[in-house]
Design a protein around this motif. Structure first.
Motif, PDB file in Angstrom:
ATOM      1  N   UNK A 232      15.389 -65.925  -6.786  1.00 22.13           N
ATOM      2  CA  UNK A 232      15.944 -65.725  -8.122  1.00 22.13           C
ATOM      3  C   UNK A 232      17.453 -65.973  -8.137  1.00 22.13           C
ATOM      4  N   UNK A 233      17.900 -66.853  -9.005  1.00 20.86           N
ATOM      5  CA  UNK A 233      19.324 -67.119  -9.160  1.00 20.86           C
ATOM      6  C   UNK A 233      20.081 -65.968  -9.794  1.00 20.86           C
ATOM      7  N   UNK A 234      19.370 -64.940 -10.243  1.00 21.88           N
ATOM      8  CA  UNK A 234      20.011 -63.755 -10.833  1.00 21.88           C
ATOM      9  C   UNK A 234      20.381 -62.718  -9.784  1.00 21.88           C
ATOM     10  N   UNK A 235      19.914 -62.915  -8.556  1.00 20.56           N
ATOM     11  CA  UNK A 235      20.173 -61.958  -7.474  1.00 20.56           C
ATOM     12  C   UNK A 235      20.680 -62.725  -6.254  1.00 20.56           C
ATOM     13  N   UNK A 236      21.963 -62.589  -5.987  1.00 20.83           N
ATOM     14  CA  UNK A 236      22.606 -63.367  -4.930  1.00 20.83           C
ATOM     15  C   UNK A 236      23.237 -62.433  -3.900  1.00 20.83           C
TER      16      UNK A 236
ATOM     17  N   UNK B  36      33.417 -51.669  -3.407  1.00 17.42           N
ATOM     18  CA  UNK B  36      33.830 -51.980  -4.778  1.00 17.42           C
ATOM     19  C   UNK B  36      32.599 -52.296  -5.626  1.00 17.42           C
ATOM     20  N   UNK B  37      32.712 -51.996  -6.907  1.00 16.20           N
ATOM     21  CA  UNK B  37      31.717 -52.390  -7.894  1.00 16.20           C
ATOM     22  C   UNK B  37      32.485 -53.033  -9.037  1.00 16.20           C
TER      23      UNK B  37
ATOM     24  N   UNK C 196      26.856 -57.666 -12.436  1.00 21.11           N
ATOM     25  CA  UNK C 196      27.432 -56.617 -11.614  1.00 21.11           C
ATOM     26  C   UNK C 196      27.523 -57.124 -10.169  1.00 21.11           C
ATOM     27  N   UNK C 197      28.684 -56.951  -9.560  1.00 25.06           N
ATOM     28  CA  UNK C 197      28.895 -57.343  -8.172  1.00 25.06           C
ATOM     29  C   UNK C 197      29.257 -56.099  -7.373  1.00 25.06           C
ATOM     30  N   UNK C 198      28.526 -55.870  -6.306  1.00 27.92           N
ATOM     31  CA  UNK C 198      28.768 -54.727  -5.435  1.00 27.92           C
ATOM     32  C   UNK C 198      29.174 -55.255  -4.060  1.00 27.92           C
ATOM     33  N   UNK C 199      30.273 -54.701  -3.539  1.00 30.45           N
ATOM     34  CA  UNK C 199      30.826 -55.155  -2.265  1.00 30.45           C
ATOM     35  C   UNK C 199      30.855 -53.994  -1.281  1.00 30.45           C
TER      36      UNK C 199
ATOM     37  N   UNK D 299      24.201 -59.290  -9.224  1.00 29.10           N
ATOM     38  CA  UNK D 299      22.999 -59.297 -10.055  1.00 29.10           C
ATOM     39  C   UNK D 299      23.428 -59.576 -11.488  1.00 29.10           C
ATOM     40  N   UNK D 300      22.644 -60.391 -12.178  1.00 28.26           N
ATOM     41  CA  UNK D 300      22.999 -60.727 -13.555  1.00 28.26           C
ATOM     42  C   UNK D 300      21.779 -60.655 -14.452  1.00 28.26           C
TER      43      UNK D 300
END
Length: 184
Positions: free
Chosen positions: A106-110, A137-138, A145-148, A160-161
């Protein structure tokens, strides 16, 4: 026309010398070509280019020091029933490498795995790329949303988008925690 019962015409001496000359020319060309190839290989060895090319090739294939990290990541996602697909890697030109995967295609979950040469480079590059140099970080906006999560020289990033932002988040964070704990 047969001569001496061997089937060679009377000019066979000239034919033999032409064939011999052609063989000598072909051997000379082969020797020169091999010689040029050997010189090029030797040049790469002495200029360290061969070593650098081998290191990049090994990193992009998941071998070397980062191999166990990538294998641990693959195993942890597989244990959760999540496939890491469309594996791509890129060398950053500073002895680091990044891997990118799509979760279950899924291109929505990278998932991105950034492996840097040291902690200081990680901090600087993560600040450049994501505007954050901390270990956690969020970053949320209207697109996703990007979680690091980071430790030492490694940063793990999950983006995730769309309406599916929470589908894998819990599993991904558990895996990130587990993988980062494996770093020595």
């Amino acid at each position: 026309m047969r001569v001496n019962g061997k089937g060679f015409p009377h000019k066979s001496g000239r034919v033999k010398s032409v064939l011999f000359s052609m063989v000598v020319v072909l051997c000379t060309i082969s020797a020169v070509a091999c010689s040029a190839s050997n010189v090029e290989q030797e040049r790469k060895i002495y200029t360290r280019q061969a070593t650098d090319e081998g290191i990049v090739r090994a990193k992009s294939q998941g071998h070397g020091l980062n191999g166990p990290l990538i294998q641990e990541l693959d195993d942890a996602f597989a244990a959760k029933g999540i496939k890491l697909m469309n594996n791509m890697s890129a060398d950053d030109g500073e002895d680091g490498i990044s891997y990118m995967y799509l979760l279950n295609g899924s291109g929505r979950h990278i998932i991105k795995v950034h492996i840097f040469s040291d902690v200081y480079t990680r901090v600087a590059r993560m600040n450049e790329m994501y505007g954050n140099d901390g270990s956690e970080a969020v970053i949320e906006n209207g697109l996703g949303k990007t979680t690091i999560r980071s430790k030492d020289y490694v940063s793990l990033v999950y983006t995730a988008s769309g309406g599916e932002k929470d589908d894998y988040e819990e599993d991904v964070m558990q895996i990130f925690q587990h993988v980062l704990e494996q770093l020595k």
